[in-house]
Design a protein around this motif. Structure first.
Motif, PDB file in Angstrom:
ATOM      1  N   GLU A 284       1.220  -1.111  -0.335  1.00  0.00           N
ATOM      2  CA  GLU A 284       0.196  -0.119  -0.166  1.00  0.00           C
ATOM      3  C   GLU A 284       1.171   1.271   0.170  1.00  0.00           C
ATOM      4  O   GLU A 284       1.838   1.508   0.525  1.00  0.00           O
ATOM      5  CB  GLU A 284      -1.129  -0.155   0.381  1.00  0.00           C
ATOM      6  N   LYS A 285       0.364   2.043  -0.828  1.00  0.00           N
ATOM      7  CA  LYS A 285       1.282   3.654  -0.979  1.00  0.00           C
ATOM      8  C   LYS A 285       0.632   4.606   0.282  1.00  0.00           C
ATOM      9  O   LYS A 285      -0.593   4.366   1.070  1.00  0.00           O
ATOM     10  CB  LYS A 285       0.051   4.022  -2.166  1.00  0.00           C
ATOM     11  N   ILE A 286       1.611   4.974   0.932  1.00  0.00           N
ATOM     12  CA  ILE A 286       1.030   6.168   2.294  1.00  0.00           C
ATOM     13  C   ILE A 286       0.398   7.582   1.411  1.00  0.00           C
ATOM     14  O   ILE A 286       1.770   8.218   0.670  1.00  0.00           O
ATOM     15  CB  ILE A 286       2.730   6.846   3.077  1.00  0.00           C
ATOM     16  N   GLN A 287      -0.684   7.965   1.245  1.00  0.00           N
ATOM     17  CA  GLN A 287      -0.931   8.516   0.782  1.00  0.00           C
ATOM     18  C   GLN A 287      -1.239   9.957   1.107  1.00  0.00           C
ATOM     19  O   GLN A 287      -1.085  11.463   0.812  1.00  0.00           O
ATOM     20  CB  GLN A 287      -2.328   7.981   0.279  1.00  0.00           C
ATOM     21  N   HIS A 288      -1.226   9.770   3.109  1.00  0.00           N
ATOM     22  CA  HIS A 288      -1.547  10.942   3.901  1.00  0.00           C
ATOM     23  C   HIS A 288      -0.079  11.403   4.350  1.00  0.00           C
ATOM     24  O   HIS A 288       0.664  11.495   3.912  1.00  0.00           O
ATOM     25  CB  HIS A 288      -2.312  10.291   5.133  1.00  0.00           C
ATOM     26  N   ARG A 289      -0.209  13.012   4.857  1.00  0.00           N
ATOM     27  CA  ARG A 289       0.870  13.646   4.546  1.00  0.00           C
ATOM     28  C   ARG A 289       1.841  12.734   6.721  1.00  0.00           C
ATOM     29  O   ARG A 289       1.540  13.788   7.539  1.00  0.00           O
ATOM     30  CB  ARG A 289       1.082  14.994   5.462  1.00  0.00           C
TER      31      ARG A 289
END
Length: 305
Positions: free
Chosen positions: A113-118
């Protein structure tokens, strides 16, 4: 590895038949991706010198981090690079996603999974991990911590609506604006280390595990496959050695030799030298080869392992 050390180790665990081919494919695709990089990106990653990238690229390879996750000893791997998000995304598309698809990592209990948040750290000048990727073993006891650390945004995180992260200059790092940090998810570096399976998260010392087999096959100084910050006191040595022994045994299941580089941990290096001298005095030979040997550290290095 010495015969005495090999005899003292328990048998390497039996691997599912898909694990070794998956690791080998990622290794091959990662090297092919590195070789295909355009000159401007090599220049950026080599701190202004593409030749530096070419000579130091083995210091930033991430196949070991993924391998330890697939081998079951590491809770998660973080694919990141503090200087170039495009490099990380390209590696994911060229190597990680094909392996995840071809070997059905999700079906085997692994999350990609990709880290989308800041996602920022408590180090104010660290660029954070937004845009990085995580591979996690959902059956590992550390999975819940890994998910909370890397994939769970804070309630006030404005990643979906806020402005993108400000540009990061590794030569002149500076804190992100206060308003940006206030609308971000901030985790401590100690928690990040724990989520990544460090033996003792936090501290100023560093240990690295070296794929000695790969280093010899490529005739290069060293190929690090695990790197961790840890405390540097005398009382902290045993947990590090126990952690290394666990990873060494897992690496042996691949038919490969793992060694411990203690150059960044002077107390551990001294303790290992004493133990090796005692073993030699008892006629027991070395303890797993020459660990802690000096090794040239590269500048073209990625994120945490």
């Amino acid at each position: 590895m010495s015969n005495a050390a090999t005899a003292a180790m328990p048998p390497a665990p039996t691997l599912p038949d898909w694990v070794r081919p998956a690791i080998e494919k990622f290794k091959r695709l990662e090297l092919e991706y590195m070789a295909s990089l355009p000159l401007p990106l090599k220049t950026l990653l080599g701190d202004g010198d593409p030749a530096s990238f070419d000579s130091d690229k083995h210091h930033m390879r991430l196949y070991g981090s993924l391998a330890f996750v697939l081998l079951g000893v590491k809770p998660c791997a973080l694919l990141a690079h503090g200087v170039s998000l495009p490099y990380t995304q390209g590696l994911v598309e060229a190597a990680l996603l094909p392996v995840a698809r071809d070997f059905d990592l999700q079906g085997h209990g692994f999350l990609v999974e990709k880290i989308q948040h800041r996602l920022l750290t408590d180090n104010p000048v660290h660029p954070g991990f937004q845009g990085a990727w995580v591979v996690a073993n959902t059956r590992h006891s550390g999975y819940d911590l890994a998910r909370r650390t890397f994939l769970t945004p804070a309630p006030g995180d404005a990643w979906a609506t806020g402005a993108p992260a400000p540009p990061y200059n590794p030569r002149k790092p500076k804190p992100a604006p206060a308003a940006f940090r206030a609308a971000a998810t901030i985790v401590t570096e100690a928690q990040i280390g724990a989520a990544l399976g460090y033996p003792l998260p936090g501290g100023d010392a560093t240990v690295r595990y070296i794929d000695n087999t790969e280093s010899k096959e490529l005739n290069t100084c060293c190929v690090p496959v695990f790197e961790a910050f840890c405390p540097g006191g005398m009382g902290d040595i045993m947990p590090v050695l126990q952690h290394f022994t666990c990873y060494e045994r897992a690496w042996a299941a691949l038919g490969r030799d793992l060694t411990l580089d203690s150059e960044g941990h002077p107390v551990l290096k001294m303790g290992m030298q004493v133990m090796q001298a005692e073993l030699r005095g008892q006629g027991g030979g070395g303890a797993g080869g020459e660990r802690g040997a000096p090794s040239r550290r590269g500048t073209a290095r990625g994120g945490r392992r």
